[in-house]
Motif scaffolding. Structure first.
Motif, PDB file in Angstrom:
ATOM      1  N   MET A 164       0.831  -1.203   0.000  1.00 48.55           N
ATOM      2  CA  MET A 164       0.000   0.000   0.000  1.00 48.55           C
ATOM      3  C   MET A 164       0.865   1.253   0.000  1.00 48.55           C
ATOM      4  O   MET A 164       0.577   2.213  -0.723  1.00 48.55           O
ATOM      5  CB  MET A 164      -0.921   0.008   1.218  1.00 48.55           C
ATOM      6  CG  MET A 164      -1.819   1.225   1.282  1.00 48.55           C
ATOM      7  SD  MET A 164      -2.698   1.394   2.840  1.00 48.55           S
ATOM      8  CE  MET A 164      -1.362   1.813   3.953  1.00 48.55           C
ATOM      9  N   ARG A 165       1.937   1.249   0.770  1.00 53.78           N
ATOM     10  CA  ARG A 165       2.835   2.409   0.803  1.00 53.78           C
ATOM     11  C   ARG A 165       3.475   2.651  -0.553  1.00 53.78           C
ATOM     12  O   ARG A 165       3.594   3.792  -0.990  1.00 53.78           O
ATOM     13  CB  ARG A 165       3.911   2.220   1.863  1.00 53.78           C
ATOM     14  CG  ARG A 165       3.377   2.397   3.266  1.00 53.78           C
ATOM     15  CD  ARG A 165       4.457   2.347   4.305  1.00 53.78           C
ATOM     16  NE  ARG A 165       5.475   3.350   4.034  1.00 53.78           N
ATOM     17  CZ  ARG A 165       6.729   3.269   4.459  1.00 53.78           C
ATOM     18  NH1 ARG A 165       7.110   2.228   5.151  1.00 53.78           N
ATOM     19  NH2 ARG A 165       7.589   4.218   4.194  1.00 53.78           N
ATOM     20  N   VAL A 166       3.905   1.580  -1.236  1.00 56.51           N
ATOM     21  CA  VAL A 166       4.499   1.728  -2.566  1.00 56.51           C
ATOM     22  C   VAL A 166       3.458   2.244  -3.548  1.00 56.51           C
ATOM     23  O   VAL A 166       3.748   3.091  -4.394  1.00 56.51           O
ATOM     24  CB  VAL A 166       5.108   0.382  -3.040  1.00 56.51           C
ATOM     25  CG1 VAL A 166       5.503   0.447  -4.498  1.00 56.51           C
ATOM     26  CG2 VAL A 166       6.307   0.025  -2.187  1.00 56.51           C
ATOM     27  N   MET A 167       2.221   1.769  -3.422  1.00 54.84           N
ATOM     28  CA  MET A 167       1.165   2.197  -4.323  1.00 54.84           C
ATOM     29  C   MET A 167       0.856   3.681  -4.131  1.00 54.84           C
ATOM     30  O   MET A 167       0.670   4.411  -5.104  1.00 54.84           O
ATOM     31  CB  MET A 167      -0.104   1.376  -4.085  1.00 54.84           C
ATOM     32  CG  MET A 167      -1.254   1.760  -4.985  1.00 54.84           C
ATOM     33  SD  MET A 167      -2.733   0.795  -4.679  1.00 54.84           S
ATOM     34  CE  MET A 167      -3.192   1.355  -3.050  1.00 54.84           C
ATOM     35  N   LEU A 168       0.816   4.144  -2.892  1.00 50.97           N
ATOM     36  CA  LEU A 168       0.476   5.535  -2.635  1.00 50.97           C
ATOM     37  C   LEU A 168       1.615   6.493  -2.976  1.00 50.97           C
ATOM     38  O   LEU A 168       1.379   7.608  -3.416  1.00 50.97           O
ATOM     39  CB  LEU A 168       0.058   5.714  -1.174  1.00 50.97           C
ATOM     40  CG  LEU A 168      -1.259   5.039  -0.794  1.00 50.97           C
ATOM     41  CD1 LEU A 168      -1.528   5.205   0.690  1.00 50.97           C
ATOM     42  CD2 LEU A 168      -2.405   5.595  -1.612  1.00 50.97           C
ATOM     43  N   ARG A 169       2.849   6.082  -2.778  1.00 52.99           N
ATOM     44  CA  ARG A 169       4.004   6.936  -3.071  1.00 52.99           C
ATOM     45  C   ARG A 169       4.368   6.935  -4.547  1.00 52.99           C
ATOM     46  O   ARG A 169       5.038   7.824  -5.017  1.00 52.99           O
ATOM     47  CB  ARG A 169       5.225   6.469  -2.292  1.00 52.99           C
ATOM     48  CG  ARG A 169       5.196   6.819  -0.856  1.00 52.99           C
ATOM     49  CD  ARG A 169       6.519   6.488  -0.250  1.00 52.99           C
ATOM     50  NE  ARG A 169       6.469   6.651   1.191  1.00 52.99           N
ATOM     51  CZ  ARG A 169       7.481   6.391   1.978  1.00 52.99           C
ATOM     52  NH1 ARG A 169       8.597   5.931   1.465  1.00 52.99           N
ATOM     53  NH2 ARG A 169       7.367   6.568   3.268  1.00 52.99           N
ATOM     54  N   GLY A 170       4.009   5.899  -5.247  1.00 55.55           N
ATOM     55  CA  GLY A 170       4.489   5.733  -6.612  1.00 55.55           C
ATOM     56  C   GLY A 170       5.753   4.896  -6.590  1.00 55.55           C
ATOM     57  O   GLY A 170       6.079   4.248  -5.602  1.00 55.55           O
ATOM     58  N   ASP A 171       6.502   4.918  -7.654  1.00 55.26           N
ATOM     59  CA  ASP A 171       7.715   4.109  -7.750  1.00 55.26           C
ATOM     60  C   ASP A 171       8.941   4.947  -7.405  1.00 55.26           C
ATOM     61  O   ASP A 171       9.923   4.971  -8.127  1.00 55.26           O
ATOM     62  CB  ASP A 171       7.830   3.510  -9.151  1.00 55.26           C
ATOM     63  CG  ASP A 171       8.793   2.356  -9.211  1.00 55.26           C
ATOM     64  OD1 ASP A 171       9.048   1.758  -8.156  1.00 55.26           O
ATOM     65  OD2 ASP A 171       9.296   2.059 -10.302  1.00 55.26           O
ATOM     66  N   SER A 207       8.878  -2.548  -6.401  1.00 56.03           N
ATOM     67  CA  SER A 207       7.673  -2.927  -7.123  1.00 56.03           C
ATOM     68  C   SER A 207       6.606  -3.417  -6.139  1.00 56.03           C
ATOM     69  O   SER A 207       6.901  -4.160  -5.204  1.00 56.03           O
ATOM     70  CB  SER A 207       7.996  -4.031  -8.115  1.00 56.03           C
ATOM     71  OG  SER A 207       6.843  -4.463  -8.762  1.00 56.03           O
ATOM     72  N   MET A 208       5.385  -2.981  -6.376  1.00 54.16           N
ATOM     73  CA  MET A 208       4.284  -3.400  -5.519  1.00 54.16           C
ATOM     74  C   MET A 208       4.018  -4.892  -5.673  1.00 54.16           C
ATOM     75  O   MET A 208       3.606  -5.559  -4.726  1.00 54.16           O
ATOM     76  CB  MET A 208       3.024  -2.595  -5.867  1.00 54.16           C
ATOM     77  CG  MET A 208       1.864  -2.870  -4.973  1.00 54.16           C
ATOM     78  SD  MET A 208       0.454  -1.821  -5.284  1.00 54.16           S
ATOM     79  CE  MET A 208      -0.113  -2.425  -6.832  1.00 54.16           C
ATOM     80  N   THR A 209       4.283  -5.434  -6.855  1.00 49.71           N
ATOM     81  CA  THR A 209       4.012  -6.848  -7.091  1.00 49.71           C
ATOM     82  C   THR A 209       4.899  -7.756  -6.243  1.00 49.71           C
ATOM     83  O   THR A 209       4.509  -8.877  -5.937  1.00 49.71           O
ATOM     84  CB  THR A 209       4.190  -7.203  -8.577  1.00 49.71           C
ATOM     85  OG1 THR A 209       5.517  -6.874  -8.978  1.00 49.71           O
ATOM     86  CG2 THR A 209       3.210  -6.449  -9.433  1.00 49.71           C
ATOM     87  N   LYS A 210       6.070  -7.274  -5.850  1.00 43.03           N
ATOM     88  CA  LYS A 210       6.949  -8.070  -4.985  1.00 43.03           C
ATOM     89  C   LYS A 210       6.275  -8.325  -3.639  1.00 43.03           C
ATOM     90  O   LYS A 210       6.264  -9.455  -3.142  1.00 43.03           O
ATOM     91  CB  LYS A 210       8.279  -7.342  -4.787  1.00 43.03           C
ATOM     92  CG  LYS A 210       9.241  -8.071  -3.873  1.00 43.03           C
ATOM     93  CD  LYS A 210      10.583  -7.380  -3.819  1.00 43.03           C
ATOM     94  CE  LYS A 210      10.563  -6.309  -2.781  1.00 43.03           C
ATOM     95  NZ  LYS A 210      11.898  -5.731  -2.538  1.00 43.03           N
ATOM     96  N   PHE A 211       5.674  -7.292  -3.071  1.00 43.85           N
ATOM     97  CA  PHE A 211       5.030  -7.436  -1.765  1.00 43.85           C
ATOM     98  C   PHE A 211       3.723  -8.216  -1.865  1.00 43.85           C
ATOM     99  O   PHE A 211       3.403  -9.019  -0.991  1.00 43.85           O
ATOM    100  CB  PHE A 211       4.795  -6.065  -1.144  1.00 43.85           C
ATOM    101  CG  PHE A 211       6.072  -5.302  -0.921  1.00 43.85           C
ATOM    102  CD1 PHE A 211       7.032  -5.780  -0.058  1.00 43.85           C
ATOM    103  CD2 PHE A 211       6.313  -4.118  -1.585  1.00 43.85           C
ATOM    104  CE1 PHE A 211       8.212  -5.091   0.150  1.00 43.85           C
ATOM    105  CE2 PHE A 211       7.484  -3.423  -1.395  1.00 43.85           C
ATOM    106  CZ  PHE A 211       8.438  -3.905  -0.525  1.00 43.85           C
ATOM    107  N   ILE A 212       2.973  -8.001  -2.927  1.00 48.19           N
ATOM    108  CA  ILE A 212       1.732  -8.757  -3.120  1.00 48.19           C
ATOM    109  C   ILE A 212       2.060 -10.234  -3.365  1.00 48.19           C
ATOM    110  O   ILE A 212       1.362 -11.123  -2.879  1.00 48.19           O
ATOM    111  CB  ILE A 212       0.909  -8.166  -4.282  1.00 48.19           C
ATOM    112  CG1 ILE A 212       0.502  -6.728  -3.971  1.00 48.19           C
ATOM    113  CG2 ILE A 212      -0.304  -9.016  -4.594  1.00 48.19           C
ATOM    114  CD1 ILE A 212      -0.413  -6.579  -2.791  1.00 48.19           C
ATOM    115  N   GLY A 213       3.126 -10.503  -4.100  1.00 52.15           N
ATOM    116  CA  GLY A 213       3.551 -11.888  -4.325  1.00 52.15           C
ATOM    117  C   GLY A 213       3.958 -12.575  -3.043  1.00 52.15           C
ATOM    118  O   GLY A 213       3.649 -13.751  -2.823  1.00 52.15           O
TER     119      GLY A 213
END
Length: 69
Positions: A22-29, A34-40
């Motif tokens: 969520m933090r990566v998604m809100l801040r951007g890249d 990558s957000m997919t790393k944490f979701i994975g």
């Protein structure tokens, strides 16, 4: 008791990875993460939890609730 503590620890780890995504998604890249790393990691953790529960029930380490009827 050890199985329950392990599952609780993995659940906390899963929520932590969801928070980091969520933090990566809100801040951007901004940080190059990558957000997919944490979701994975979250998906892999939930698969490990299910596998641990299946093995623990099969070996008799934990007892599932009896039928309600």
């Amino acid at each position: 008791m050890l199985v329950k503590l392990l599952v609780i620890g993995l659940l906390v780890f899963m929520v932590f990875n969801l928070y980091r995504a969520m933090r990566v998604m809100l801040r951007g890249d901004a940080e190059g993460q990558s957000m997919t790393k944490f979701i994975g990691r979250r998906v892999l953790t939930s698969a490990v939890i299910i596998l641990i529960l299946i093995i623990a029930v099969a070996l008799g380490w934990i007892q599932p609730n009896p039928r309600p009827y």
